[in-house]
Write a protein that holds these residues in place. Sequence first.
Motif, PDB file in Angstrom:
ATOM      1  N   LYS A 256       0.811  -1.223   0.000  1.00 55.04           N
ATOM      2  CA  LYS A 256       0.000   0.000   0.000  1.00 55.04           C
ATOM      3  C   LYS A 256       0.843   1.271   0.000  1.00 55.04           C
ATOM      4  O   LYS A 256       0.590   2.177  -0.810  1.00 55.04           O
ATOM      5  CB  LYS A 256      -0.944  -0.037   1.212  1.00 55.04           C
ATOM      6  N   PRO A 257       1.848   1.430   0.861  1.00 55.60           N
ATOM      7  CA  PRO A 257       2.679   2.639   0.815  1.00 55.60           C
ATOM      8  C   PRO A 257       3.401   2.819  -0.520  1.00 55.60           C
ATOM      9  O   PRO A 257       3.581   3.938  -0.999  1.00 55.60           O
ATOM     10  CB  PRO A 257       3.680   2.429   1.955  1.00 55.60           C
ATOM     11  N   SER A 258       3.796   1.709  -1.129  1.00 56.39           N
ATOM     12  CA  SER A 258       4.488   1.784  -2.418  1.00 56.39           C
ATOM     13  C   SER A 258       3.532   2.270  -3.506  1.00 56.39           C
ATOM     14  O   SER A 258       3.908   3.086  -4.360  1.00 56.39           O
ATOM     15  CB  SER A 258       5.051   0.408  -2.786  1.00 56.39           C
ATOM     16  N   ILE A 259       2.298   1.790  -3.486  1.00 54.87           N
ATOM     17  CA  ILE A 259       1.292   2.253  -4.452  1.00 54.87           C
ATOM     18  C   ILE A 259       0.995   3.729  -4.226  1.00 54.87           C
ATOM     19  O   ILE A 259       0.862   4.514  -5.179  1.00 54.87           O
ATOM     20  CB  ILE A 259       0.001   1.415  -4.340  1.00 54.87           C
ATOM     21  N   LEU A 260       0.901   4.123  -2.969  1.00 53.50           N
ATOM     22  CA  LEU A 260       0.638   5.527  -2.628  1.00 53.50           C
ATOM     23  C   LEU A 260       1.773   6.428  -3.112  1.00 53.50           C
ATOM     24  O   LEU A 260       1.527   7.518  -3.662  1.00 53.50           O
ATOM     25  CB  LEU A 260       0.459   5.664  -1.118  1.00 53.50           C
ATOM     26  N   ALA A 261       3.005   5.995  -2.938  1.00 55.75           N
ATOM     27  CA  ALA A 261       4.154   6.780  -3.407  1.00 55.75           C
ATOM     28  C   ALA A 261       4.132   6.917  -4.923  1.00 55.75           C
ATOM     29  O   ALA A 261       4.408   7.992  -5.473  1.00 55.75           O
ATOM     30  CB  ALA A 261       5.457   6.114  -2.954  1.00 55.75           C
ATOM     31  N   GLY A 262       3.792   5.834  -5.606  1.00 59.12           N
ATOM     32  CA  GLY A 262       3.698   5.893  -7.060  1.00 59.12           C
ATOM     33  C   GLY A 262       2.605   6.841  -7.525  1.00 59.12           C
ATOM     34  O   GLY A 262       2.806   7.634  -8.449  1.00 59.12           O
ATOM     35  N   GLY A 263       1.453   6.785  -6.874  1.00 59.54           N
ATOM     36  CA  GLY A 263       0.353   7.677  -7.233  1.00 59.54           C
ATOM     37  C   GLY A 263       0.695   9.140  -7.004  1.00 59.54           C
ATOM     38  O   GLY A 263       0.363  10.003  -7.830  1.00 59.54           O
TER      39      GLY A 263
ATOM     40  N   ALA B   6       3.712  10.461  -7.040  1.00 60.37           N
ATOM     41  CA  ALA B   6       4.688  10.857  -8.064  1.00 60.37           C
ATOM     42  C   ALA B   6       3.998  11.102  -9.400  1.00 60.37           C
ATOM     43  O   ALA B   6       4.330  12.059 -10.118  1.00 60.37           O
ATOM     44  CB  ALA B   6       5.762   9.779  -8.205  1.00 60.37           C
ATOM     45  N   PHE B   7       3.049  10.254  -9.741  1.00 54.46           N
ATOM     46  CA  PHE B   7       2.265  10.452 -10.970  1.00 54.46           C
ATOM     47  C   PHE B   7       1.548  11.798 -10.941  1.00 54.46           C
ATOM     48  O   PHE B   7       1.540  12.546 -11.926  1.00 54.46           O
ATOM     49  CB  PHE B   7       1.224   9.337 -11.115  1.00 54.46           C
ATOM     50  N   LEU B   8       0.930  12.099  -9.814  1.00 54.44           N
ATOM     51  CA  LEU B   8       0.146  13.322  -9.675  1.00 54.44           C
ATOM     52  C   LEU B   8       1.031  14.555  -9.805  1.00 54.44           C
ATOM     53  O   LEU B   8       0.688  15.519 -10.521  1.00 54.44           O
ATOM     54  CB  LEU B   8      -0.574  13.313  -8.323  1.00 54.44           C
ATOM     55  N   ALA B   9       2.185  14.540  -9.147  1.00 52.63           N
ATOM     56  CA  ALA B   9       3.103  15.674  -9.229  1.00 52.63           C
ATOM     57  C   ALA B   9       3.658  15.833 -10.636  1.00 52.63           C
ATOM     58  O   ALA B   9       3.794  16.957 -11.141  1.00 52.63           O
ATOM     59  CB  ALA B   9       4.249  15.480  -8.228  1.00 52.63           C
ATOM     60  N   GLY B  10       3.991  14.717 -11.281  1.00 52.59           N
ATOM     61  CA  GLY B  10       4.521  14.773 -12.643  1.00 52.59           C
ATOM     62  C   GLY B  10       3.516  15.308 -13.637  1.00 52.59           C
ATOM     63  O   GLY B  10       3.863  16.092 -14.535  1.00 52.59           O
ATOM     64  N   ALA B  11       2.251  14.903 -13.502  1.00 55.76           N
ATOM     65  CA  ALA B  11       1.205  15.394 -14.397  1.00 55.76           C
ATOM     66  C   ALA B  11       0.983  16.890 -14.212  1.00 55.76           C
ATOM     67  O   ALA B  11       0.787  17.625 -15.197  1.00 55.76           O
ATOM     68  CB  ALA B  11      -0.095  14.634 -14.137  1.00 55.76           C
TER      69      ALA B  11
ATOM     70  N   SER C  86      -3.366  17.359 -22.750  1.00 57.50           N
ATOM     71  CA  SER C  86      -2.878  15.989 -22.923  1.00 57.50           C
ATOM     72  C   SER C  86      -1.969  15.573 -21.771  1.00 57.50           C
ATOM     73  O   SER C  86      -2.098  14.474 -21.224  1.00 57.50           O
ATOM     74  CB  SER C  86      -2.126  15.866 -24.250  1.00 57.50           C
ATOM     75  N   LEU C  87      -1.045  16.441 -21.398  1.00 61.48           N
ATOM     76  CA  LEU C  87      -0.109  16.106 -20.325  1.00 61.48           C
ATOM     77  C   LEU C  87      -0.780  16.140 -18.956  1.00 61.48           C
ATOM     78  O   LEU C  87      -0.508  15.290 -18.096  1.00 61.48           O
ATOM     79  CB  LEU C  87       1.078  17.077 -20.344  1.00 61.48           C
ATOM     80  N   ALA C  88      -1.661  17.101 -18.752  1.00 63.17           N
ATOM     81  CA  ALA C  88      -2.286  17.263 -17.437  1.00 63.17           C
ATOM     82  C   ALA C  88      -3.355  16.214 -17.153  1.00 63.17           C
ATOM     83  O   ALA C  88      -3.647  15.929 -15.984  1.00 63.17           O
ATOM     84  CB  ALA C  88      -2.891  18.659 -17.313  1.00 63.17           C
ATOM     85  N   MET C  89      -3.941  15.629 -18.203  1.00 61.96           N
ATOM     86  CA  MET C  89      -5.011  14.654 -17.999  1.00 61.96           C
ATOM     87  C   MET C  89      -4.532  13.388 -17.293  1.00 61.96           C
ATOM     88  O   MET C  89      -5.341  12.608 -16.784  1.00 61.96           O
ATOM     89  CB  MET C  89      -5.651  14.288 -19.341  1.00 61.96           C
ATOM     90  N   ALA C  90      -3.220  13.192 -17.253  1.00 57.83           N
ATOM     91  CA  ALA C  90      -2.686  12.054 -16.486  1.00 57.83           C
ATOM     92  C   ALA C  90      -3.028  12.192 -15.005  1.00 57.83           C
ATOM     93  O   ALA C  90      -2.998  11.208 -14.252  1.00 57.83           O
ATOM     94  CB  ALA C  90      -1.174  11.956 -16.670  1.00 57.83           C
ATOM     95  N   ALA C  91      -3.361  13.413 -14.591  1.00 51.73           N
ATOM     96  CA  ALA C  91      -3.702  13.648 -13.184  1.00 51.73           C
ATOM     97  C   ALA C  91      -5.029  12.994 -12.798  1.00 51.73           C
ATOM     98  O   ALA C  91      -5.256  12.730 -11.611  1.00 51.73           O
ATOM     99  CB  ALA C  91      -3.779  15.153 -12.913  1.00 51.73           C
ATOM    100  N   ALA C  92      -5.891  12.722 -13.785  1.00 55.93           N
ATOM    101  CA  ALA C  92      -7.194  12.122 -13.468  1.00 55.93           C
ATOM    102  C   ALA C  92      -7.036  10.717 -12.893  1.00 55.93           C
ATOM    103  O   ALA C  92      -7.458  10.457 -11.752  1.00 55.93           O
ATOM    104  CB  ALA C  92      -8.087  12.126 -14.710  1.00 55.93           C
ATOM    105  N   PRO C  93      -6.419   9.766 -13.635  1.00 54.60           N
ATOM    106  CA  PRO C  93      -6.215   8.439 -13.018  1.00 54.60           C
ATOM    107  C   PRO C  93      -5.230   8.473 -11.858  1.00 54.60           C
ATOM    108  O   PRO C  93      -5.337   7.667 -10.933  1.00 54.60           O
ATOM    109  CB  PRO C  93      -5.676   7.590 -14.182  1.00 54.60           C
ATOM    110  N   ALA C  94      -4.279   9.435 -11.884  1.00 53.41           N
ATOM    111  CA  ALA C  94      -3.327   9.542 -10.770  1.00 53.41           C
ATOM    112  C   ALA C  94      -4.036   9.925  -9.481  1.00 53.41           C
ATOM    113  O   ALA C  94      -3.691   9.438  -8.397  1.00 53.41           O
ATOM    114  CB  ALA C  94      -2.244  10.570 -11.110  1.00 53.41           C
ATOM    115  N   SER C  95      -5.026  10.799  -9.579  1.00 50.24           N
ATOM    116  CA  SER C  95      -5.798  11.199  -8.397  1.00 50.24           C
ATOM    117  C   SER C  95      -6.592  10.027  -7.846  1.00 50.24           C
ATOM    118  O   SER C  95      -6.670   9.828  -6.625  1.00 50.24           O
ATOM    119  CB  SER C  95      -6.751  12.348  -8.758  1.00 50.24           C
ATOM    120  N   ILE C  96      -7.176   9.243  -8.757  1.00 53.15           N
ATOM    121  CA  ILE C  96      -7.942   8.065  -8.331  1.00 53.15           C
ATOM    122  C   ILE C  96      -7.037   7.082  -7.605  1.00 53.15           C
ATOM    123  O   ILE C  96      -7.388   6.536  -6.553  1.00 53.15           O
ATOM    124  CB  ILE C  96      -8.614   7.391  -9.541  1.00 53.15           C
ATOM    125  N   LEU C  97      -5.840   6.851  -8.175  1.00 59.42           N
ATOM    126  CA  LEU C  97      -4.898   5.912  -7.558  1.00 59.42           C
ATOM    127  C   LEU C  97      -4.413   6.422  -6.207  1.00 59.42           C
ATOM    128  O   LEU C  97      -4.364   5.661  -5.232  1.00 59.42           O
ATOM    129  CB  LEU C  97      -3.708   5.685  -8.495  1.00 59.42           C
TER     130      LEU C  97
END
Length: 285
Positions: free
Chosen positions: A110-117, A119-124, A204-215
Amino acid sequence: MAAGLAVSSESSGQYNGRMTWFVVLSCMMAAMGGVIFGYDIGISGGVTSMEPFLKKFFPEVYAKMKEDTKISNYCKFDSQLLTLFTSSLYVAGLVASFFASFVTKAFGRKPSILAGGAAFLAGAALGGAAFNVYMLIFGRILLGIGVGFANQSVPLYLSEMAPPRYRGAINNGFQFSVGIGALVANLINFGTEKIKGGWGWRISLAMAAAPASILTLGALFLPETPNSIIQNSDDQNRAKAMLQRIRGTSNVNTELEDLIRASSVSKTIKHPFKKIIQRNIGLSS
Protein backbone atom coordinates in the motif's frame (compact mmCIF):
# COMPACT_ATOMS: atom_id res chain seq x y z
CA MET A 1 13.47 -7.14 -3.51
CA ALA A 2 9.77 -7.60 -2.85
CA ALA A 3 8.35 -10.93 -3.84
CA GLY A 4 5.03 -12.70 -3.58
CA LEU A 5 4.89 -15.38 -0.94
CA ALA A 6 4.08 -18.80 -2.27
CA VAL A 7 4.90 -22.35 -1.24
CA SER A 8 3.60 -25.77 -2.07
CA SER A 9 0.99 -27.16 0.26
CA GLU A 10 -0.91 -30.36 0.75
CA SER A 11 -4.08 -28.60 -0.41
CA SER A 12 -2.53 -27.99 -3.87
CA GLY A 13 -3.79 -24.42 -3.77
CA GLN A 14 -7.45 -25.44 -3.28
CA TYR A 15 -8.29 -22.97 -0.56
CA ASN A 16 -11.70 -21.96 0.71
CA GLY A 17 -13.16 -18.66 -0.36
CA ARG A 18 -14.59 -16.88 -3.37
CA MET A 19 -14.17 -13.75 -5.40
CA THR A 20 -15.66 -10.96 -3.27
CA TRP A 21 -16.70 -7.45 -4.25
CA PHE A 22 -14.18 -6.17 -1.74
CA VAL A 23 -11.38 -7.79 -3.76
CA VAL A 24 -12.83 -6.66 -7.09
CA LEU A 25 -13.06 -3.01 -6.03
CA SER A 26 -9.62 -3.04 -4.43
CA CYS A 27 -8.05 -4.53 -7.56
CA MET A 28 -9.86 -2.08 -9.85
CA MET A 29 -8.52 0.79 -7.78
CA ALA A 30 -4.98 -0.56 -7.80
CA ALA A 31 -5.13 -1.25 -11.55
CA MET A 32 -5.28 2.51 -12.12
CA GLY A 33 -1.49 2.26 -11.95
CA GLY A 34 -1.61 0.36 -15.24
CA VAL A 35 -3.90 2.97 -16.80
CA ILE A 36 -1.46 5.75 -15.95
CA PHE A 37 1.49 3.76 -17.28
CA GLY A 38 -0.29 3.16 -20.58
CA TYR A 39 -1.39 6.78 -20.73
CA ASP A 40 2.15 8.08 -20.24
CA ILE A 41 3.45 5.75 -22.95
CA GLY A 42 0.78 6.79 -25.44
CA ILE A 43 0.68 10.51 -24.73
CA SER A 44 4.29 11.42 -25.49
CA GLY A 45 4.21 10.34 -29.12
CA GLY A 46 1.19 12.49 -29.93
CA VAL A 47 2.36 15.51 -27.95
CA THR A 48 5.80 15.57 -29.58
CA SER A 49 4.16 15.77 -32.99
CA MET A 50 2.09 18.85 -32.08
CA GLU A 51 3.57 21.99 -33.67
CA PRO A 52 2.76 24.39 -30.79
CA PHE A 53 4.51 22.04 -28.34
CA LEU A 54 7.61 21.76 -30.52
CA LYS A 55 7.67 25.49 -31.22
CA LYS A 56 7.64 26.30 -27.50
CA PHE A 57 10.07 23.71 -26.13
CA PHE A 58 12.02 22.39 -29.12
CA PRO A 59 12.29 25.26 -31.65
CA GLU A 60 15.18 23.61 -33.52
CA VAL A 61 13.05 20.58 -34.30
CA TYR A 62 10.15 22.81 -35.28
CA ALA A 63 12.37 24.86 -37.61
CA LYS A 64 13.70 21.69 -39.23
CA MET A 65 10.16 20.50 -39.86
CA LYS A 66 9.24 23.77 -41.56
CA GLU A 67 12.40 24.06 -43.65
CA ASP A 68 12.00 20.76 -45.43
CA THR A 69 8.64 19.01 -45.42
CA LYS A 70 10.07 16.04 -47.35
CA ILE A 71 12.71 15.23 -44.76
CA SER A 72 12.49 11.85 -43.05
CA ASN A 73 11.00 11.73 -39.56
CA TYR A 74 14.24 10.14 -38.34
CA CYS A 75 16.07 13.34 -39.30
CA LYS A 76 13.20 15.61 -38.34
CA PHE A 77 13.22 14.49 -34.71
CA ASP A 78 16.99 14.09 -34.40
CA SER A 79 17.32 16.08 -31.18
CA GLN A 80 19.10 15.00 -28.02
CA LEU A 81 16.90 17.28 -25.91
CA LEU A 82 13.71 15.81 -27.39
CA THR A 83 15.12 12.33 -26.86
CA LEU A 84 15.84 13.24 -23.24
CA PHE A 85 12.22 14.31 -22.78
CA THR A 86 10.94 11.00 -24.18
CA SER A 87 13.44 8.65 -22.55
CA SER A 88 13.62 10.30 -19.13
CA LEU A 89 10.42 8.52 -18.07
CA TYR A 90 11.87 5.09 -18.85
CA VAL A 91 15.26 5.76 -17.26
CA ALA A 92 13.64 7.15 -14.11
CA GLY A 93 11.26 4.18 -14.03
CA LEU A 94 14.15 1.73 -14.27
CA VAL A 95 16.07 3.37 -11.42
CA ALA A 96 12.96 3.85 -9.25
CA SER A 97 11.94 0.20 -9.59
CA PHE A 98 15.03 -0.87 -7.62
CA PHE A 99 14.16 1.47 -4.75
CA ALA A 100 10.48 0.52 -5.00
CA SER A 101 11.25 -3.14 -4.38
CA PHE A 102 12.84 -2.32 -1.01
CA VAL A 103 10.02 0.06 -0.07
CA THR A 104 7.42 -2.57 -0.95
CA LYS A 105 9.19 -5.21 1.12
CA ALA A 106 9.96 -3.00 4.12
CA PHE A 107 6.75 -0.97 4.39
CA GLY A 108 4.16 -2.93 2.43
CA ARG A 109 2.37 -2.83 -0.91
CA LYS A 110 0.00 0.00 0.00
CA PRO A 111 2.68 2.64 0.82
CA SER A 112 4.49 1.78 -2.42
CA ILE A 113 1.29 2.25 -4.45
CA LEU A 114 0.64 5.53 -2.63
CA ALA A 115 4.15 6.78 -3.41
CA GLY A 116 3.70 5.89 -7.06
CA GLY A 117 0.35 7.68 -7.23
CA ALA A 118 1.76 10.81 -5.60
CA ALA A 119 4.69 10.86 -8.06
CA PHE A 120 2.27 10.45 -10.97
CA LEU A 121 0.15 13.32 -9.68
CA ALA A 122 3.10 15.67 -9.23
CA GLY A 123 4.52 14.77 -12.64
CA ALA A 124 1.20 15.39 -14.40
CA ALA A 125 0.85 18.78 -12.68
CA LEU A 126 4.34 19.86 -13.69
CA GLY A 127 3.89 18.67 -17.26
CA GLY A 128 0.59 20.45 -17.75
CA ALA A 129 1.87 23.71 -16.23
CA ALA A 130 5.37 23.63 -17.78
CA PHE A 131 6.75 26.93 -19.09
CA ASN A 132 10.28 25.72 -19.90
CA VAL A 133 11.88 22.47 -21.01
CA TYR A 134 13.52 21.83 -17.63
CA MET A 135 10.16 21.85 -15.88
CA LEU A 136 8.82 19.57 -18.60
CA ILE A 137 11.62 17.02 -18.21
CA PHE A 138 11.46 17.12 -14.41
CA GLY A 139 7.75 16.35 -14.62
CA ARG A 140 8.55 13.48 -16.93
CA ILE A 141 11.10 12.14 -14.44
CA LEU A 142 8.47 12.22 -11.68
CA LEU A 143 6.14 10.26 -13.94
CA GLY A 144 8.93 7.74 -14.41
CA ILE A 145 9.32 7.39 -10.66
CA GLY A 146 5.60 6.72 -10.46
CA VAL A 147 5.96 4.08 -13.17
CA GLY A 148 8.78 2.38 -11.25
CA PHE A 149 6.77 2.21 -8.02
CA ALA A 150 3.44 1.27 -9.62
CA ASN A 151 4.83 -1.40 -11.94
CA GLN A 152 6.63 -2.99 -9.02
CA SER A 153 3.85 -2.92 -6.43
CA VAL A 154 0.54 -3.09 -8.33
CA PRO A 155 1.00 -6.51 -10.00
CA LEU A 156 2.20 -7.91 -6.68
CA TYR A 157 -0.79 -6.39 -4.88
CA LEU A 158 -3.22 -7.83 -7.43
CA SER A 159 -1.66 -11.30 -7.17
CA GLU A 160 -1.82 -11.35 -3.39
CA MET A 161 -5.37 -10.05 -3.13
CA ALA A 162 -6.85 -12.39 -5.75
CA PRO A 163 -8.02 -15.91 -4.87
CA PRO A 164 -5.49 -18.45 -6.24
CA ARG A 165 -7.81 -19.81 -8.92
CA TYR A 166 -8.40 -16.29 -10.33
CA ARG A 167 -4.88 -14.94 -9.82
CA GLY A 168 -3.81 -15.14 -13.46
CA ALA A 169 -6.95 -13.40 -14.71
CA ILE A 170 -6.74 -10.62 -12.13
CA ASN A 171 -3.05 -10.04 -12.79
CA ASN A 172 -3.68 -9.84 -16.52
CA GLY A 173 -6.06 -7.02 -15.67
CA PHE A 174 -2.99 -4.86 -15.10
CA GLN A 175 -1.84 -5.47 -18.68
CA PHE A 176 -5.36 -4.75 -19.89
CA SER A 177 -5.30 -1.47 -17.96
CA VAL A 178 -2.04 -0.49 -19.69
CA GLY A 179 -3.75 -0.98 -23.05
CA ILE A 180 -6.76 1.06 -21.94
CA GLY A 181 -4.46 3.89 -20.85
CA ALA A 182 -2.63 3.93 -24.20
CA LEU A 183 -5.93 3.97 -26.09
CA VAL A 184 -7.30 6.85 -24.03
CA ALA A 185 -4.06 8.79 -24.55
CA ASN A 186 -4.32 8.52 -28.31
CA LEU A 187 -7.97 9.56 -28.30
CA ILE A 188 -7.18 12.59 -26.14
CA ASN A 189 -4.27 13.57 -28.38
CA PHE A 190 -6.55 13.32 -31.39
CA GLY A 191 -8.93 15.80 -29.80
CA THR A 192 -6.48 18.23 -28.21
CA GLU A 193 -4.44 18.61 -31.39
CA LYS A 194 -7.45 20.32 -32.98
CA ILE A 195 -7.78 22.95 -30.23
CA LYS A 196 -7.13 26.41 -31.57
CA GLY A 197 -4.70 28.52 -29.60
CA GLY A 198 -1.93 25.94 -29.38
CA TRP A 199 -2.48 24.89 -25.76
CA GLY A 200 -4.01 21.47 -26.40
CA TRP A 201 -0.77 19.74 -25.40
CA ARG A 202 -1.26 21.04 -21.85
CA ILE A 203 -4.53 19.13 -21.59
CA SER A 204 -2.88 15.99 -22.92
CA LEU A 205 -0.11 16.11 -20.33
CA ALA A 206 -2.29 17.26 -17.44
CA MET A 207 -5.01 14.65 -18.00
CA ALA A 208 -2.69 12.05 -16.49
CA ALA A 209 -3.70 13.65 -13.18
CA ALA A 210 -7.19 12.12 -13.47
CA PRO A 211 -6.22 8.44 -13.02
CA ALA A 212 -3.33 9.54 -10.77
CA SER A 213 -5.80 11.20 -8.40
CA ILE A 214 -7.94 8.06 -8.33
CA LEU A 215 -4.90 5.91 -7.56
CA THR A 216 -3.52 8.27 -4.90
CA LEU A 217 -6.81 8.81 -3.08
CA GLY A 218 -7.78 5.18 -3.49
CA ALA A 219 -4.46 4.02 -2.05
CA LEU A 220 -5.37 5.76 1.20
CA PHE A 221 -8.32 3.37 1.57
CA LEU A 222 -6.83 0.23 0.03
CA PRO A 223 -6.37 -2.60 2.53
CA GLU A 224 -2.95 -4.12 3.00
CA THR A 225 -2.60 -7.68 1.75
CA PRO A 226 -2.44 -10.57 4.25
CA ASN A 227 0.96 -11.52 2.78
CA SER A 228 2.34 -8.07 3.55
CA ILE A 229 0.88 -8.04 7.05
CA ILE A 230 2.58 -11.33 7.88
CA GLN A 231 5.82 -10.29 6.21
CA ASN A 232 6.14 -6.93 7.97
CA SER A 233 4.39 -7.24 11.33
CA ASP A 234 3.94 -10.98 11.86
CA ASP A 235 0.49 -10.14 13.26
CA GLN A 236 -1.26 -13.41 12.48
CA ASN A 237 -4.59 -12.38 13.97
CA ARG A 238 -4.75 -9.25 11.82
CA ALA A 239 -3.67 -11.22 8.75
CA LYS A 240 -6.34 -13.84 9.43
CA ALA A 241 -9.05 -11.18 9.82
CA MET A 242 -8.04 -9.58 6.52
CA LEU A 243 -7.89 -12.96 4.78
CA GLN A 244 -11.38 -13.81 6.03
CA ARG A 245 -12.64 -10.47 4.76
CA ILE A 246 -11.21 -10.75 1.26
CA ARG A 247 -12.07 -14.43 0.84
CA GLY A 248 -15.61 -14.11 2.18
CA THR A 249 -15.28 -17.07 4.54
CA SER A 250 -14.10 -17.76 8.08
CA ASN A 251 -12.34 -21.00 7.14
CA VAL A 252 -8.99 -19.67 5.90
CA ASN A 253 -6.66 -21.68 8.15
CA THR A 254 -5.04 -23.65 5.33
CA GLU A 255 -4.17 -20.60 3.26
CA LEU A 256 -3.02 -18.70 6.35
CA GLU A 257 -0.67 -21.51 7.35
CA ASP A 258 0.82 -21.51 3.85
CA LEU A 259 1.35 -17.74 3.97
CA ILE A 260 3.06 -17.98 7.35
CA ARG A 261 5.30 -20.80 6.10
CA ALA A 262 6.14 -18.83 2.95
CA SER A 263 7.03 -15.76 5.01
CA SER A 264 9.42 -17.82 7.12
CA VAL A 265 11.11 -19.20 4.01
CA SER A 266 11.42 -15.75 2.38
CA LYS A 267 13.12 -14.31 5.48
CA THR A 268 15.92 -16.85 5.15
CA ILE A 269 16.92 -15.33 1.78
CA LYS A 270 19.26 -12.44 2.57
CA HIS A 271 20.21 -11.43 -0.99
CA PRO A 272 17.23 -12.01 -3.31
CA PHE A 273 18.82 -10.47 -6.42
CA LYS A 274 21.86 -12.69 -5.97
CA LYS A 275 19.53 -15.66 -5.44
CA ILE A 276 17.79 -15.03 -8.75
CA ILE A 277 20.99 -15.23 -10.79
CA GLN A 278 22.47 -18.05 -8.71
CA ARG A 279 22.99 -21.22 -10.66
CA ASN A 280 22.26 -24.39 -8.70
CA ILE A 281 23.48 -27.68 -10.13
CA GLY A 282 22.13 -30.77 -8.46
CA LEU A 283 23.76 -34.18 -8.83
CA SER A 284 21.52 -37.18 -8.50
CA SER A 285 22.99 -40.41 -7.20
